[in-house]
Design a protein around this motif. Sequence first.
Motif, PDB file in Angstrom:
ATOM      1  N   ALA B 143       0.821  -1.195  -0.123  1.00 12.33           N
ATOM      2  CA  ALA B 143       0.224  -0.378   0.040  1.00 12.33           C
ATOM      3  C   ALA B 143       0.683   1.264  -0.005  1.00 12.33           C
ATOM      4  CB  ALA B 143      -1.010  -0.134   0.818  1.00 12.33           C
ATOM      5  N   VAL B 144       0.638   2.378  -0.525  1.00 16.74           N
ATOM      6  CA  VAL B 144       0.874   3.455  -0.891  1.00 16.74           C
ATOM      7  C   VAL B 144       0.053   4.736  -0.311  1.00 16.74           C
ATOM      8  CG1 VAL B 144       2.239   5.911  -2.037  1.00 16.74           C
ATOM      9  CG2 VAL B 144       2.760   3.067  -2.617  1.00 16.74           C
ATOM     10  N   ILE B 145       1.058   4.968   0.515  1.00 12.41           N
ATOM     11  CA  ILE B 145      -0.443   6.232   1.676  1.00 12.41           C
ATOM     12  C   ILE B 145       0.155   8.010   1.529  1.00 12.41           C
ATOM     13  CG2 ILE B 145      -1.168   4.728   2.790  1.00 12.41           C
ATOM     14  CD1 ILE B 145       0.224   5.792   5.251  1.00 12.41           C
ATOM     15  N   TYR B 146       0.072   8.468   2.021  1.00 10.43           N
ATOM     16  CA  TYR B 146       0.381  10.509   2.260  1.00 10.43           C
ATOM     17  C   TYR B 146      -0.630  10.689   3.085  1.00 10.43           C
ATOM     18  CZ  TYR B 146      -3.717  12.733   0.120  1.00 10.43           C
ATOM     19  OH  TYR B 146      -4.516  13.122   0.009  1.00 10.43           O
ATOM     20  N   GLY B 147      -0.188  11.646   3.731  1.00  8.28           N
ATOM     21  CA  GLY B 147      -0.223  12.297   4.914  1.00  8.28           C
ATOM     22  C   GLY B 147      -2.010  12.772   4.284  1.00  8.28           C
ATOM     23  N   GLY B 148      -2.976  12.491   3.904  1.00  4.92           N
ATOM     24  CA  GLY B 148      -4.181  12.758   3.698  1.00  4.92           C
ATOM     25  C   GLY B 148      -4.906  11.103   3.404  1.00  4.92           C
ATOM     26  N   GLY B 149      -3.819  10.248   3.176  1.00  5.05           N
ATOM     27  CA  GLY B 149      -4.973   9.078   2.970  1.00  5.05           C
ATOM     28  C   GLY B 149      -4.670   7.784   2.124  1.00  5.05           C
ATOM     29  N   VAL B 150      -5.298   7.672   1.103  1.00  2.00           N
ATOM     30  CA  VAL B 150      -4.263   5.945   0.386  1.00  2.00           C
ATOM     31  C   VAL B 150      -4.609   6.842  -0.922  1.00  2.00           C
ATOM     32  CG1 VAL B 150      -4.979   4.187  -1.280  1.00  2.00           C
ATOM     33  CG2 VAL B 150      -6.210   4.976   1.707  1.00  2.00           C
ATOM     34  N   VAL B 151      -3.073   6.486  -1.175  1.00  2.00           N
ATOM     35  CA  VAL B 151      -2.719   6.970  -2.719  1.00  2.00           C
ATOM     36  C   VAL B 151      -2.907   6.160  -3.237  1.00  2.00           C
ATOM     37  CG1 VAL B 151      -0.260   7.875  -4.566  1.00  2.00           C
ATOM     38  CG2 VAL B 151      -0.931   8.663  -1.382  1.00  2.00           C
ATOM     39  N   GLY B 152      -2.352   4.422  -3.724  1.00  2.00           N
ATOM     40  CA  GLY B 152      -2.484   3.479  -3.980  1.00  2.00           C
ATOM     41  C   GLY B 152      -1.855   2.295  -4.145  1.00  2.00           C
ATOM     42  N   ARG B 153      -1.135   1.356  -4.742  1.00  2.00           N
ATOM     43  CA  ARG B 153      -0.920   0.343  -4.394  1.00  2.00           C
ATOM     44  C   ARG B 153       0.146   0.432  -5.153  1.00  2.00           C
ATOM     45  NH1 ARG B 153      -4.560  -3.191  -6.277  1.00  2.00           N
ATOM     46  NH2 ARG B 153      -5.898  -3.148  -4.417  1.00  2.00           N
ATOM     47  N   VAL B 154       1.287   0.105  -5.165  1.00  2.00           N
ATOM     48  CA  VAL B 154       2.668  -0.380  -5.606  1.00  2.00           C
ATOM     49  C   VAL B 154       2.460  -1.574  -6.885  1.00  2.00           C
ATOM     50  CG1 VAL B 154       5.158  -1.876  -6.098  1.00  2.00           C
ATOM     51  CG2 VAL B 154       4.422  -0.266  -4.044  1.00  2.00           C
ATOM     52  N   ARG B 155       2.963  -1.466  -8.081  1.00  2.00           N
ATOM     53  CA  ARG B 155       2.307  -2.781  -9.438  1.00  2.00           C
ATOM     54  C   ARG B 155       3.554  -3.108  -9.952  1.00  2.00           C
ATOM     55  NH1 ARG B 155       0.715   0.434 -14.254  1.00  2.00           N
ATOM     56  NH2 ARG B 155       2.796   0.052 -15.178  1.00  2.00           N
ATOM     57  N   GLU B 156       4.686  -2.059 -10.012  1.00  2.00           N
ATOM     58  CA  GLU B 156       6.013  -3.485  -9.996  1.00  2.00           C
ATOM     59  C   GLU B 156       7.005  -1.854  -9.984  1.00  2.00           C
ATOM     60  OE1 GLU B 156       6.725  -2.386 -14.615  1.00  2.00           O
ATOM     61  OE2 GLU B 156       5.108  -2.798 -14.875  1.00  2.00           O
ATOM     62  N   VAL B 157       8.485  -3.329  -9.440  1.00  4.40           N
ATOM     63  CA  VAL B 157       9.342  -2.493  -8.415  1.00  4.40           C
ATOM     64  C   VAL B 157      10.824  -2.613  -9.183  1.00  4.40           C
ATOM     65  CG1 VAL B 157      10.529  -2.645  -6.378  1.00  4.40           C
ATOM     66  CG2 VAL B 157       8.466  -3.695  -6.603  1.00  4.40           C
ATOM     67  N   HIS B 158      11.438  -2.116 -10.077  1.00  6.67           N
ATOM     68  CA  HIS B 158      13.049  -1.875 -10.264  1.00  6.67           C
ATOM     69  C   HIS B 158      13.830  -1.873  -9.219  1.00  6.67           C
ATOM     70  CE1 HIS B 158      10.746  -2.074 -13.999  1.00  6.67           C
ATOM     71  NE2 HIS B 158       9.361  -1.175 -13.595  1.00  6.67           N
ATOM     72  N   SER B 159      14.925  -1.473 -10.311  1.00  3.86           N
ATOM     73  CA  SER B 159      16.183  -1.606  -9.273  1.00  3.86           C
ATOM     74  C   SER B 159      15.864  -0.228  -8.361  1.00  3.86           C
ATOM     75  CB  SER B 159      17.410  -1.594 -10.354  1.00  3.86           C
ATOM     76  OG  SER B 159      17.538  -2.629 -11.548  1.00  3.86           O
ATOM     77  N   TYR B 160      16.010   1.136  -8.901  1.00  3.50           N
ATOM     78  CA  TYR B 160      15.742   2.057  -7.638  1.00  3.50           C
ATOM     79  C   TYR B 160      14.768   2.410  -8.370  1.00  3.50           C
ATOM     80  CZ  TYR B 160      20.970   1.236  -9.038  1.00  3.50           C
ATOM     81  OH  TYR B 160      22.202   0.406  -8.250  1.00  3.50           O
ATOM     82  N   THR B 161      13.716   2.561  -8.839  1.00  6.06           N
ATOM     83  CA  THR B 161      12.395   3.200  -9.153  1.00  6.06           C
ATOM     84  C   THR B 161      11.383   2.077  -8.921  1.00  6.06           C
ATOM     85  OG1 THR B 161      12.400   2.606 -10.854  1.00  6.06           O
ATOM     86  CG2 THR B 161      12.777   4.916 -10.064  1.00  6.06           C
ATOM     87  N   ALA B 162       9.720   2.336  -8.273  1.00  3.61           N
ATOM     88  CA  ALA B 162       9.145   1.402  -8.690  1.00  3.61           C
ATOM     89  C   ALA B 162       7.160   2.302  -8.845  1.00  3.61           C
ATOM     90  CB  ALA B 162       8.454   0.668  -6.977  1.00  3.61           C
TER      91      ALA B 162
END
Lengths: 176, 286
Positions: B143-162
Amino acid sequence: MEIDLRWPVIFLANALLIALVRMVNDALAPYGIYLVLTALLLIVPALHLPPRWGILLSFGTALLYGAPYLDDITPLMFVFGLGYVIFRQFGSQLRRFRRAQLLTSLVVANTLLVILQGFLFSDTNPGSNLVYMQRVVSDSLLSAVVLYPVGYWFIDLQYTCLVLLGVDPRADDPPE
Amino acid sequence: MKFLRQLKPIIVLLLFLAIWWFLPTVIKRVGKSGFYEFQAPVIAVQGYAKDLQSYWALRTRTNRELIEAGRDLARINSTYEIARQENSVKDEEIARLERLLNLPSRAEYHYEVSRVAQRDISAWWHQMIIRKGKNYNIPVGAAVIYGGGVVGRVREVHSYTAVVELVSSPGFRMAANVVGEAAPVTYIGVPNPPFSPPRGEALNVPPTISVSPTEPRKLVSSELGGIFPAGLTIGEITALEPGSDGYFQKGTVRLSLQLASLREVAVVIPYGQSLAFEEDIEDDGN
């Protein structure tokens, strides 16, 4: 053996344009606007590269463009490939066009390609098809407006890069 | 013959597409990954360029403004410090009650804060790329969130980015609750109209719930999905209409405007999941 420098230069120029358009799209995200300039990535490969390199370059550009977004890039490759074939088929006329005429042709082709992309990806979108198509059409129209100034600069950039590298970009008469 | 010569580019295109179609999936995946990693540094540089832009924008502020901002931050920090102490006391109390009542312990998470490098919100994809990937043990599906709530979900993970699929993404689906109601509802992302902020849809809303544009109801995440911690804001239900089954309702969810301009997010990693990820890495290493 003579090395053809045209396709790597054009590929890198395409990569630059893709990165810049993404940066602009990032800034425009809060306003519900998204620019797509597919036709601009295909015109120079179609007019000034041998077919075997041109089609491969179009597919390479499609892979570069679609890699962050899609698991299956085949529909995007079809859109890019079709755009390339259209420009190739009308190559002799396009080469005779003045720059403004060429850009107008690009605007028409770009709008058609964006709408085709919209139809190809419509299956992946649940919810209202009307809202989806509204968004696709509005984005394609805004992209058409932006394509004139960006296209003018980008085509010049590609020709200039090729000339600086000592490569003759135009096997025959270029667009003026 | 002339007709065939005219058709040659189309035949060549179809031939290339057929070759691509029949290529083994592994080659396609490696090709896609290679093209992604080729441009990943450029994507990361875009994020750093935005940071630099913010830095120079801050340099134009007067000392007085910066001192006032520092003072306000110090006050907020004090408030958070008190809240942190209260939370640790409550956590101990919860753990004691769980032991006493023999309850299963609740999922625990740690947060990996990351800067946003790039964001794409179009008719086809709603996603952002963050500047942390395998190098920070970010797992796929987190899960990905921020101070205001839900942002989304990690779909792919790469070497230095997602790549993070946003909550507004068409097809995004998660379990949710209307605040103050026990019955779960389903949240889904839907296509967004042009020139408008992101929105979503709530399905299976019980008929007892009513809303109006002036009195919207808050939609929060539910633990039922197993990914998001409970109680994080998704958005507000602003309108409800009868659903296709005639019993439940469906409604429009207004998402936060901040979603399209976030600069920093936190990836929520359950402790068990991060341990499994570390074990996978070790296994690969062996």
